[in-house]
Design a protein around this motif. Sequence first.
Motif, short mmCIF file in Angstrom:
data_model
loop_
_atom_site.label_atom_id
_atom_site.label_comp_id
_atom_site.label_asym_id
_atom_site.label_seq_id
_atom_site.Cartn_x
_atom_site.Cartn_y
_atom_site.Cartn_z
N ASN A 19 0.85 -1.19 0.00
CA ASN A 19 0.00 0.00 0.00
C ASN A 19 0.88 1.23 0.00
O ASN A 19 1.88 1.29 0.71
N ASP A 54 -4.15 5.35 8.36
CA ASP A 54 -2.98 4.53 8.04
C ASP A 54 -2.88 3.24 8.84
O ASP A 54 -2.00 2.42 8.60
N ILE A 103 4.25 -1.33 3.55
CA ILE A 103 3.60 -0.03 3.54
C ILE A 103 4.65 1.01 3.16
O ILE A 103 5.70 1.10 3.80
#
Length: 309
Positions: A84, A94, A110
């Motif tokens: 992501n 988040d 991430i």
Amino acid sequence: MTAALAPVQPADTATAGRHSNTFLRLKKKLERSVGEAIADYNMIGDGDTVLVCVSGGKDSYTLLSCLLALRERAPVDFRIVAMNLDQKQPGFPDHVLPAYFESIGVEYRIVTEDTYSIVKDKIPEGKTTCSLCSRLRRGIIYRTATEVGATRIALGHHRDDILETLFLNMFFGGKIKAMPPKLVSDDGRHVVIRPLAYCAENDIARFARAMEYPIIPCNLCGSQENAQRRQIKAMLQGWARDYPGRIESLATSLKNVVPSHLADARLFDFAGLTRQTQVEEGDTAFDPPELPRMGGETVRFFGISSGED
């Protein structure tokens, strides 16, 4: 941040017994379509590492789910890394995707890059941000793919996205061009795949609702009503509603291109055409084209609808 976890049964598979038969049929349909696309275009092979780009939208969640399910029974062994990109949009939650990735036991990465500020600074208010945002994302995704050793980058574009792109290019770009199911990046270093190429957006939306994915909306461009893609989407949705089967036929046409019956001299030697030249579809200069019809009948273009001569 990277978290590598031991593979476990995907959450949607483990809880499938709590879903209706309708849901299970839908799940099977999507997985079958993904499997067919992978096989048709040789998207994933033994030993591949697939970087699955997950935005937090319905499409990418469904893509990840299908690939995890197929990996369990695929004849080849491949690694999945979910990724992501946190673009620092205001209010972006988040914590959502890391928690989701950990709940299903998938390896993930991430990446945090403030592309939001760049786009807002460069694009005037009210103008479409998609083009610049896409270019920035692409570079970050390619870099991440290299870092994790990915041999494939999987994107969540589905059949409707591909058809929308086709008409966008025809209407506004003067090209017959769509999104290919598989491509090589301009620098030749990355192979990008679209395993949802055969999947209808409506099916994906139904699946995502049933799965209750923690959807994260895109606040940067998700509400741009003036985007040309929205106009095309509305047109295709109208066709799907008013003319059942039209969208399926359009999708099939992308796999049945006849260069001798278009007008691109780079694809067919019109200048060198002679009476001896063999063409794929023959002479249709004066004949109305016959279109396939259910039940083995045909329908002619000029007013005959029964399939009878």
